[in-house]
Design a protein around this motif. Structure first.
Motif, PDB file in Angstrom:
ATOM      1  N   PRO A 104       0.835  -1.205   0.000  1.00  0.00           N
ATOM      2  CA  PRO A 104       0.000   0.000   0.000  1.00  0.00           C
ATOM      3  C   PRO A 104       0.871   1.256   0.000  1.00  0.00           C
ATOM      4  CG  PRO A 104      -0.595  -1.489   1.798  1.00  0.00           C
ATOM      5  CD  PRO A 104       0.688  -1.983   1.243  1.00  0.00           C
ATOM      6  N   THR A 142      -2.362   0.107  -6.102  1.00  0.00           N
ATOM      7  CA  THR A 142      -3.594   0.871  -5.943  1.00  0.00           C
ATOM      8  C   THR A 142      -4.565   0.234  -4.942  1.00  0.00           C
ATOM      9  OG1 THR A 142      -5.467   1.831  -7.134  1.00  0.00           O
ATOM     10  CG2 THR A 142      -4.696  -0.324  -7.883  1.00  0.00           C
ATOM     11  N   LYS A 143      -5.335   1.096  -4.291  1.00  0.00           N
ATOM     12  CA  LYS A 143      -6.428   0.645  -3.432  1.00  0.00           C
ATOM     13  C   LYS A 143      -7.771   0.664  -4.173  1.00  0.00           C
ATOM     14  CE  LYS A 143      -4.191   2.185   0.836  1.00  0.00           C
ATOM     15  NZ  LYS A 143      -4.359   2.888   2.131  1.00  0.00           N
ATOM     16  N   ASP A 144      -7.734   1.083  -5.415  1.00  0.00           N
ATOM     17  CA  ASP A 144      -8.927   1.165  -6.262  1.00  0.00           C
ATOM     18  C   ASP A 144      -9.090  -0.154  -7.014  1.00  0.00           C
ATOM     19  OD1 ASP A 144     -10.902   1.667  -8.109  1.00  0.00           O
ATOM     20  OD2 ASP A 144      -9.968   3.463  -8.948  1.00  0.00           O
ATOM     21  N   LYS A 145     -10.132  -0.887  -6.692  1.00  0.00           N
ATOM     22  CA  LYS A 145     -10.338  -2.198  -7.311  1.00  0.00           C
ATOM     23  C   LYS A 145     -10.438  -2.099  -8.829  1.00  0.00           C
ATOM     24  CE  LYS A 145     -13.286  -6.306  -7.040  1.00  0.00           C
ATOM     25  NZ  LYS A 145     -14.476  -6.920  -6.373  1.00  0.00           N
ATOM     26  N   THR A 186     -11.907  -2.832   3.781  1.00  0.00           N
ATOM     27  CA  THR A 186     -11.700  -2.902   2.335  1.00  0.00           C
ATOM     28  C   THR A 186     -11.056  -1.644   1.771  1.00  0.00           C
ATOM     29  OG1 THR A 186     -13.621  -4.365   2.138  1.00  0.00           O
ATOM     30  CG2 THR A 186     -12.845  -3.285   0.127  1.00  0.00           C
ATOM     31  N   GLU A 187     -11.554  -0.487   2.153  1.00  0.00           N
ATOM     32  CA  GLU A 187     -11.083   0.757   1.538  1.00  0.00           C
ATOM     33  C   GLU A 187      -9.619   1.047   1.846  1.00  0.00           C
ATOM     34  OE1 GLU A 187     -12.272   4.520   3.177  1.00  0.00           O
ATOM     35  OE2 GLU A 187     -13.168   3.556   4.930  1.00  0.00           O
ATOM     36  N   GLN A 189      -7.067  -1.190   2.053  1.00  0.00           N
ATOM     37  CA  GLN A 189      -6.102  -2.192   1.615  1.00  0.00           C
ATOM     38  C   GLN A 189      -5.726  -2.042   0.143  1.00  0.00           C
ATOM     39  OE1 GLN A 189      -5.008  -3.776   4.202  1.00  0.00           O
ATOM     40  NE2 GLN A 189      -6.711  -3.018   5.459  1.00  0.00           N
ATOM     41  N   ALA A 190      -4.456  -2.299  -0.159  1.00  0.00           N
ATOM     42  CA  ALA A 190      -4.028  -2.411  -1.555  1.00  0.00           C
ATOM     43  C   ALA A 190      -4.698  -3.630  -2.177  1.00  0.00           C
ATOM     44  CB  ALA A 190      -2.513  -2.547  -1.631  1.00  0.00           C
ATOM     45  N   LYS A 191      -5.107  -3.502  -3.410  1.00  0.00           N
ATOM     46  CA  LYS A 191      -5.805  -4.601  -4.092  1.00  0.00           C
ATOM     47  C   LYS A 191      -4.809  -5.452  -4.886  1.00  0.00           C
ATOM     48  CE  LYS A 191      -9.606  -2.917  -2.391  1.00  0.00           C
ATOM     49  NZ  LYS A 191      -9.068  -1.754  -1.663  1.00  0.00           N
TER      50      LYS A 191
END
Length: 353
Positions: A104, A142-145, A186-187, A189-191
């Motif tokens: 992250p 990214t943390k954006d799925k 969820t928000e 965490q790195a995806k």
């Protein structure tokens, strides 16, 4: 079984036992080990080290996925990152490889500070990492799925020789990431499991290290974990999603331990044994210094404390684990054939068949 196979197995048994010492006493590490050992069929540390031994060559990229961001302070925990830094060093020592931490964004600054402690230059530009000696990389994932697949494809295009996940958060079957007691994180965490899954489908050798079930790769032994580990089955989390905390992500090779860092130390010790070079496993002084530098740069213990600690275990405890692993493995490397008069008679009794 040959003499060398017996020695290798028992070095692995020693390391597996040390990484699963249970000072807390509630037994989750032993529950996990029963499942991961049944899946692997032999000592986990030595099995995983053999994967690296056979897969990684000079100048190869190796991705190390790490970083669990914790409530309530919303900062990364120490567990995973300490051993990831030391694994990066071990990969350089063992193979002259090019390790890259994938984490992250919250972790990048502290990781860059820790790099000097393990003796490596660190760059965010991976072309520079691949060009210069004694170098490692760091990539903020990214943390954006929605953005994760594109970044995963970009990193996968560099063709890493292996990927290791150490205490990296993994989503359940509903796509929800949880902390240990089942709260939705969820928000934060790195995806990075998008990268993990892509590399695995491409056949890249992979090793997942975890200590509970909510980490990347722990879905490998999903049925066992859901049956015996609290909060992991459907309806057992606290967030209302109903999916439990168990990560859905699977791995081809798995290590479970009391805390993920201890599992990674065991992996490095086993690699040192296979390469017959104890300098691959860091010394006790480096262990304590990485922990201190990580803490001074904002990483927290599982308890929330900014004092150096990994899952509630002090610097002294972690140094002790590393020291025992070093001593047990170094003895086998240094005095390997001093007891040869025992191996033949032991094997003749067929206990280890």
């Amino acid at each position: 079984m040959t003499r060398d196979e017996l020695e290798k197995r028992n070095v692995g048994e020693n390391l597996d036992a040390l990484m699963n010492l249970d000072p807390r006493g509630y037994g989750v590490c032993r529950i996990l080990y029963a499942g991961s050992r049944a899946f692997t069929g032999e000592p986990l540390t030595m099995h995983a080290a053999q994967v690296l031994y056979e897969s990684v060559k000079e100048n190869d990229l190796v991705y190390i996925l790490v970083g669990f961001v914790l409530l309530p302070h919303r900062v990364p925990e120490m567990d995973g990152t300490v051993s990831a830094m030391l694994l990066a060093r071990a990969l350089v020592m063992a193979f002259n490889a090019k390790p890259v931490i994938v984490c992250p964004s919250d972790s990048v600054q502290a990781i860059e500070k820790c790099a000097a402690v393990v003796g490596l230059h660190i760059y965010e530009d991976l072309d520079t990492v691949q060009e210069l000696p004694l170098s490692m990389g760091v990539v903020a994932f990214t943390k954006d799925k929605a953005a994760a697949p594109a970044q995963a494809a970009e990193l996968a295009a560099r063709k890493p020789a292996a990927v290791v996940s150490v205490e990296a958060s993994g989503a359940n079957t509903l796509g929800v990431y949880h902390n240990a007691v089942g709260k939705d994180v969820t928000e934060m965490q790195a995806k990075s499991e998008a990268l993990w899954n892509l590399l695995r489908t491409q056949g890249v050798p992979n090793i997942a290290i975890g200590d509970l079930g909510n980490e990347i790769g722990m879905g490998t032994i999903a049925d066992h974990i859901k049956k015996y580990v609290p909060f992991t089955d459907k309806g057992e989390c606290q967030c209302g999603c109903g999916g439990g905390i168990l990560s859905a992500t699977k791995a081809d090779n798995i290590i479970t331990a009391t805390c993920s860092d201890w599992g990674c130390y065991g992996l490095m010790a086993a690699l040192a044994y296979l390469k017959k070079d104890m300098e691959i496993l860091h010394h006790e002084e480096m262990e304590s210094e990485v922990m201190r530098v990580a803490a001074r740069n904002g990483f927290i213990d599982m308890t929330g404390s900014l004092l150096p600690g990994i899952d509630g275990f002090s610097t002294r405890m972690n140094v002790g684990i590393v020291s025992l692993m070093r001593q047990c493995t170094a003895y086998a490397v240094r005095f390997s054939h001093n007891s040869d008069h025992w191996f033949g008679p032991v094997l003749a009794k067929h206990f280890f068949d």
